[in-house]
Design an enzyme around this catalytic site. Sequence first.
Site, PDB file in Angstrom:
ATOM      1  N   HIS A 260       0.942  -1.033  -0.142  1.00 48.56           N
ATOM      2  CA  HIS A 260      -0.104   0.006  -0.027  1.00 48.56           C
ATOM      3  C   HIS A 260       0.899   1.149  -0.144  1.00 48.56           C
ATOM      4  CE1 HIS A 260      -3.873  -1.900   0.015  1.00 48.56           C
ATOM      5  NE2 HIS A 260      -3.686  -2.627   1.273  1.00 48.56           N
ATOM      6  N   GLN A 347     -13.496   4.870  -7.596  1.00 53.87           N
ATOM      7  CA  GLN A 347     -14.409   5.996  -7.157  1.00 53.87           C
ATOM      8  C   GLN A 347     -15.342   5.654  -5.951  1.00 53.87           C
ATOM      9  OE1 GLN A 347     -15.692   9.023  -9.722  1.00 53.87           O
ATOM     10  NE2 GLN A 347     -14.056   8.460 -11.292  1.00 53.87           N
TER      11      GLN A 347
END
Length: 681
Positions: A260, A347
């Site tokens: 990440h 999104q």
Amino acid sequence: MTATQPNPTYPHLLEPLDLGFTTLKNRVLMGSMHTGLEDKARDFDALAAYFAERARGGVALMVTGGFSPNMEGWFYPMSSKLSSRRELARHRKVTDAVHAEGGKICLQILHAGRYSYHPMSVSASSVKSPINPFRPRALSGWGILRQIRAYARCARLAREAGYDGIEIMGSEGYFINQFTTQRVNQRTDQWGGSMENRARLPVEIVRQCREAVGEDFIIIYRLSMLDLVEGGNTWEEVVYQGKAVEAAGATLLNTGIGWHEARIPTIVTSVPRAAFAFVTERMRKEVKIPVIATNRINDPQVAEDLISGGTCDMVSMARPLLADSEFVVKAAANRADEINTCIACNQACLDHTFQLKRASCLVNPRACHELELNYEPTSEKKRIAVVGAGPAGLAFATVAAERGHTVTLFDAADRIGGQFNMAKRVPGKEEFENTLRYFGRKLELAGVELRLGTHIGSADLTSDEFDEVILCTGVKPRDLKLEGIDHPKVLSYIDVLRHDAPVGKKVAVIGAGGIGFDISEFLVHEGESPTLNRDLWMREWGVDPEFKTGGGVEGISAQPEPPAREIFLLQRKDEPLGKRLGKTSGWVHRTALKHKHVHMIPAVQYQRISDEGLHITVNDEPRVLDVDHIVICAGQEPLRELQAGLEEKGMPVHLVGGADVASELDAKRAINQASRLAAVI
């Protein structure tokens, strides 16, 4: 075609996989994705409905979002966990629902380690993550054994809850990955130093989990095959781990790509399809158990080619099954043109997850909302006019028509798509074309009457032909009050993306929202998009596909192609440019433009435009940007010209999408709003 005959189009993708003690009906794994439904017992009914719908859609094996084996491994306090028999009842709702639909499901055991957002965070060493405010506590030897026992207990509880297996998360920079790399593991005891010592943790976890669950239970191990961070593992070290967890009892080996904290994108839409499958192919030659390829696999033909070509034994898809729960059954029925393709925008899925919201999908708002958003047949059929064939109009028209309404869709353009026809031209957004392909097919199947190239007026809509009107007319660029705005140097983003206006070599872009970033990306590229050329993309981002270096990046520099133009990207706000872009993708857009040497200038006051260029003031200092063109991306206004005339005639009118709110182009909101209105109208 009988059950024993191979599918003629995707024979390898839809071929069963025999694991010895059980058989998977095809080669599609629904990869783990945290939805936000895992964290509270009250949401497990919705979680069960979500997985049941995908099982009904034909997926062979699914993996839940991550569940921690104990409190120390929490993402944040009170987040998803399975460590007590008191928690079993909620999980049985999920497993029972999946099995009722003929599916199989594994629980992912995920210990966050130093990625935890709480002060109990633990790791191999006390090395703080750059994306987390908490410094972890280094575990003692006894503490490590306690964590291993927690994994085994969680695996045993998963079996008791009815799961068909577990996935042990050993990648993406989480707890196990923190032990296997020297980037975090600075220990000098039996759990650190050599690769054998660093791999001891995953080996012991797999071994003790296998002992806890028996031989007839799936154990997937998700191995970080390409860390994409400095201090990551070499290929030889990755292979050592793969073979070691295989020997310890893993059934399947799943591919993990990147941490990440890595500064290389791995799943956003600008990443080429199946870009990282090469590491899975290399690993498949090293182990005997089936291996699973993952990341940016969103098309059945891509998946078929990977399996038939010997790259992998299975493919993992998470977001594509958010986008379309029937992905597999459509592929099996040779209806791939009906698949609602994941465009990897993040999104509504990952952006929501990392903001602790319920995940969904931009192109499929029903995802994770299956109990509340359904498109039942209507008992009161209406004649509905929809004006505007952009994403909002397409979503409304197809859902309303499927429910039984008679729908006519108007647009002045000669093709459907609205703003998506501009977005798909931006390098890295080519996937948007698939949404238009999907909606085009849906219009046909739903029986929507499509009238393109039609300029419609309010009088045309107030005849007896229609009962209601839906205005999805979109937006227009906001007028910028600036001296010289009519100068020939000035273009709008529509001039550039829709009308192919010639643009010079030096360009100022006014407005650094999503459109300003898109325009800049469009203008700095010439020739082939890196998204369509994996080798070019790898060079642009500094990835070593030969894996000669640790993590695939150590000592490797990004080598972007020279920018096609010199771009000045400007904004009024005194804050970093792109700050308000997507949480999980904004950094990619910012980094991509930095690679292309785009000048990003905040706190700009615009003075005037002249033959000399764009006159601005920055920090009270006047400047003149000697540019060939100025492209205006300074916001939008809703197009509502038809509204007043319709309301005067008493016609029921609904504003949807940009016609309703035009503060920023937002396809997620537009499709969601349109779908929800169509579900109840």
